[in-house]
Design a protein around this motif. Structure first.
Motif, short mmCIF file in Angstrom:
data_model
loop_
_atom_site.label_atom_id
_atom_site.label_comp_id
_atom_site.label_asym_id
_atom_site.label_seq_id
_atom_site.Cartn_x
_atom_site.Cartn_y
_atom_site.Cartn_z
N GLY A 25 0.78 -1.23 0.00
CA GLY A 25 0.00 0.00 0.00
C GLY A 25 0.80 1.27 0.00
N ILE A 26 2.13 1.17 -0.16
CA ILE A 26 2.94 2.39 -0.29
C ILE A 26 2.73 2.92 -1.70
N TRP A 27 1.76 3.80 -1.82
CA TRP A 27 1.34 4.30 -3.13
C TRP A 27 0.59 5.60 -2.91
N GLU A 28 1.01 6.61 -3.64
CA GLU A 28 0.36 7.93 -3.49
C GLU A 28 -1.01 7.98 -4.15
N LYS A 29 -1.29 6.97 -4.98
CA LYS A 29 -2.61 6.90 -5.63
C LYS A 29 -3.27 5.56 -5.28
N PRO A 30 -3.68 5.38 -4.03
CA PRO A 30 -4.18 4.07 -3.60
C PRO A 30 -5.51 3.75 -4.25
N PRO A 31 -5.73 2.48 -4.59
CA PRO A 31 -7.04 2.08 -5.14
C PRO A 31 -8.11 2.17 -4.05
N ALA A 32 -9.32 2.47 -4.48
CA ALA A 32 -10.43 2.62 -3.54
C ALA A 32 -10.65 1.34 -2.73
N ALA A 33 -10.42 0.18 -3.35
CA ALA A 33 -10.64 -1.08 -2.65
C ALA A 33 -9.74 -1.21 -1.43
N LEU A 34 -8.48 -0.76 -1.54
CA LEU A 34 -7.57 -0.79 -0.40
C LEU A 34 -8.08 0.11 0.72
N LEU A 35 -8.49 1.32 0.38
CA LEU A 35 -8.97 2.26 1.39
C LEU A 35 -10.25 1.74 2.05
N ASP A 36 -11.11 1.13 1.27
CA ASP A 36 -12.33 0.56 1.84
C ASP A 36 -11.99 -0.55 2.84
#
Length: 771
Positions: free
Chosen positions: A411-422
């Motif tokens: 998850g080290i990503w400045e543009k995280p996918p919505a699924a990860l945040l959910d």
């Protein structure tokens, strides 16, 4: 330091030279016995993952699973030297800043947390609790969490990276610049929409089955030496190995395997490349397009060349690509690639003759303006003959640092996918920030604008790794606070904010003892294998903390202290036993089901790769052919238009053989024949004559750019070399000042450090007479 000389190397890669390199590295660090014992645990089931590159391990029960550069990394970590409070008491930061990058890291292991004291211009010891409290005060005083920047090195473990991204998102930002932004970001940006995954699709077993291996923009002899063993075995069983590289790199020519008694005894060697094409810097897209044009023409002439069944069932966009290839003139392909039509057809014929083929690439592809387009053309090439999702075939982006791929997975990503945040919201009970954060170049701009006020780096050497050195240093110095987690002193520690901390951490080779006992961490290699790593050496100092412990204690201080945002995460409890962290990773990422049990198996496990199963997680549900025009408006093209009458070269920055990323192990580049020095520029002999200069002359390099800002790097020695006319090569970080912040890859934001237009001027300083 060795004598300064140019003495071109005629031997093979590896062999006795590599063994001498290993021995010398251990002796230089006063770690001959300890280092040798440590190396026997490198890449072993009960040992540690090499802190160098991300090339996978074939035999987890072999005694010798390390290479020369891996040995240098281990020696540097196992060194007997210490950079403790006494060193910082002897030197002001101004004095340290005048030293070379090599000298700084050569002082040895950091031993105590240190805080910058502006009054004395020195670093002084600080207690860990006081350090965390200082960082927390700065973070909690910011009016907006997006004014904090959290950088990540590819050396960071999965466990540390997971905790780090969790803490930072609980804090309230997605500002995660990382080393992926500077190396393989274009690989993911290209492949994800095209085939549904942003990672390589091959395994080591595929290298034993491939009929042909195509290598673009990569120098395995220096950057991934263990890859040479796979290439050697492939060559010996008759596979074709086709290399595309502007430089004649020794590791792509001949290799003497140090584990082969016959080759070592007879001074023999195995050829590597069966075909070697020295294209122009940045000419790869045109070269690949020429290969595909030949494939298409041969399909029309003799039939049976394309995998029509695969194309029909698994792909979209073929007709658009075919029309684009038919319309492309050979003259344009020749002009832009630097290869002849015959050479491109020859490479295409090798591809046609291969029942299965692998395409590999490195930063010689990714650090160009059109890197995303070039990688999609490489994937197009594979798709033409169904070379994805079957044995002995596939895409192989060869990553750099040992867990750079794992950090992105975590998850080290400045543009995280919505699924990860959910999923984070579901598991941890907080609302993660949804707005994209900043990448590396954007982070520098944020600091320059005064809106990036706290900079925290979990490993790495940001000041030396980044482009536009003077602007980057100016940006860091404008911060209220800079913090660096590190094992050794480096350039970033002397280019600091108004307040600054150096936090020393355990190395990969060291025992990580927590409340629950000795801990192991996990890493992911270039081929999606996840495995355990456990250190064997006592820590270099009793004051060191592990990276997971540093992140957890910082999170507890920041989120739970005065002004904190609150946290339900039991930070101290998690780091008592890293298995607890892995349990949480399993709850967030479906591919890590039964994580602790699966990673306990020697060699670990492979993450699912849908493209290797011919399951296409794309918008269309299929793999996509993507046509691209040959770039004819690159920075070098534009520069030549602006300064007509002046010779404009295209410069690529590169590593020496005594270097890994920004870590300088020594001043030699054995395979290129450079000893005792680094300020050299490789140039074609004909270009030296055309400039009216001589081999060995001292020159200055000046970037040709369109923003009115002067960028120069002075006093480089010309070295006549086998490189195409109009191209130059020189080492970084010495040439990073020449790379503009605005020089980034289209669609990826990666600095285009392999494609900088420069002019060469005679050096006007005191050494211009050849001193």
């Amino acid at each position: 330091m060795s004598e300064q000389k140019i003495a071109f190397y005629t031997g093979p890669a590896g062999g006795w030279g590599a063994l001498r390199g290993v021995a010398n590295a251990l002796l230089k660090q006063d770690a001959a016995v300890k280092g040798a014992k440590t190396l026997l645990s490198a890449n072993q089931p009960d040992g540690f993952d090499c802190p160098g590159c991300a090339w996978p391990d074939r035999n987890h029960h072999s005694t010798f699973e390390f290479c020369e550069n891996g040995a240098k990394a281990v020696a540097a970590e196992a060194t007997a030297r210490r950079a403790g409070p006494a060193l910082f008491a002897r030197h002001t930061v101004r004095e340290l800043a005048r030293q070379s990058d090599f000298w700084l890291e050569d002082q040895g292991r950091l031993t105590h947390p240190m805080a910058y004291d502006a009054a004395s211009d020195r670093y002084a010891p600080i207690a860990w609790d006081a350090a965390f409290a200082l960082i927390a005060r700065h973070l909690n005083a910011l009016p907006d969490p997006d004014q904090a920047i959290f950088y990540t090195s590819g050396r960071t473990s999965n466990e540390a990276a997971f905790l780090y991204q969790l803490f930072v998102r609980e804090y309230g930002t997605n500002n995660f610049p990382d080393c992926s932004n500077m190396c393989h970001e274009p690989s993911g940006a290209a492949m994800k929409p095209q085939i549904g995954v942003g990672k390589g699709t091959v395994t080591l077993d595929d290298f034993t089955r491939a009929d042909a291996i195509f290598i673009f923009g990569q120098n395995p002899g220096t950057n991934h030496p263990r890859m040479l063993g796979e290439l050697r075995a492939a060559h010996q069983r008759g596979a074709r190995i086709v290399s595309f590289n502007p430089l004649r790199e020794r590791g792509l020519q001949r290799f003497q395997d140090p584990q082969s008694k016959l080759e070592m005894a007879t001074l023999g060697a195995t050829p590597i490349s069966t075909h070697y094409f020295q294209l122009r810097v940045g000419g790869d897209l045109a070269a690949v397009k020429g290969m595909m044009k030949h494939v298409l023409e041969q399909e029309a002439a003799r039939g049976g060349v394309l995998d029509r069944a695969f194309i029909a069932e698994h792909t979209t966009g073929f007709e658009a690509l075919a029309a684009d290839l038919r319309a492309e003139p050979w003259a344009v392909l020749e002009a832009e690639s630097g290869l002849t039509e015959q050479q491109m057809r020859g490479a295409g014929e090798v591809y046609i003759g291969a029942g299965s083929a692998i395409v590999c690439w490195g930063m010689g592809i990714t650090q160009h303006p059109h890197s995303v387009a070039t990688i999609q053309m490489l994937v197009n090439l594979l798709l033409l003959r169904g070379n994805l999702g079957r044995p002995g075939a596939g895409a192989c982006p060869v990553r750099g640092h040992s867990n750079v791929q794992g950090d992105r997975t975590m998850g080290i990503w400045e543009k995280p996918p919505a699924a990860l945040l959910d999923r984070l919201r579901q598991v941890f009970g907080f609302e993660p920030p949804r707005a994209p954060g900043v990448d590396t170049v954007e982070a520098i701009r944020l600091m320059l604008a005064g809106r990036g006020r706290v900079f925290f780096a979990l490993g790495g050497n940001f000041a030396a790794a980044t482009p536009d050195t003077h602007e980057t240093w100016k940006a860091l110095r404008q911060c209220d606070l800079t913090v660096h987690v590190a094992t050794k002193l480096n350039r970033s520690h002397v280019v600091h904010g108004r307040a600054a901390l150096i936090l020393p951490c355990l190395g990969r080779t060291e025992i990580d003892l927590q409340a629950g006992g000795a801990q192991g961490v996990t890493v992911e290699d270039s081929m999606s294998m996840v495995h355990l790593s456990a250190g064997i050496n006592p820590p270099a100092s009793g004051h060191l903390l592990s990276e997971p412990a540093i992140v957890a204690r910082l999170a507890a201080a920041t989120l739970g202290g005065p002004g904190g945002r609150g946290s339900k995460t039991p930070w101290p409890w998690l780091v008592e036993d890293y298995g607890r962290i892995r349990d949480l990773i399993e709850r967030v990422f479906d591919d890590f089901e039964d994580f602790n049990a699966r990673v306990a198996v020697p060699g670990g496990f492979r993450l699912r790769n849908t493209a290797s199963e011919r399951v296409w997680a794309t918008a269309s549900g299929k793999a996509g052919f993507v046509p691209h025009a040959v770039p004819r408006d690159t920075p070098s093209h534009r520069a030549r238009q602006r300064v007509r009458g002046t010779v404009v070269f295209t410069l690529l920055t590169t590593r020496s053989h005594d270097q890994y990323n920004t870590t300088i192990y020594g001043m030699d580049d054995r395979y290129r024949g450079v000893f005792g020095q680094r300020r050299v520029v490789f140039i074609h002999p004909g270009d030296i004559r055309a400039l009216g200069l001589r081999d060995g002359a001292w020159v200055d390099l000046v970037t040709v750019w369109d923003d009115g800002q002067e960028r120069r790097a002075d006093r480089f020695r010309l070295v006549a070399y086998d490189i195409p006319r109009g191209n130059l090569a020189a080492y970084y970080p010495e040439t990073n000042p020449l790379v503009p912040l605005s020089a980034t890859a289209l669609g990826a934001g990666t600095p285009t450090s392999k494609s900088i237009p420069v002019v060469v001027l005679p050096h006007q300083g005191a050494a211009a007479d050849g001193a």
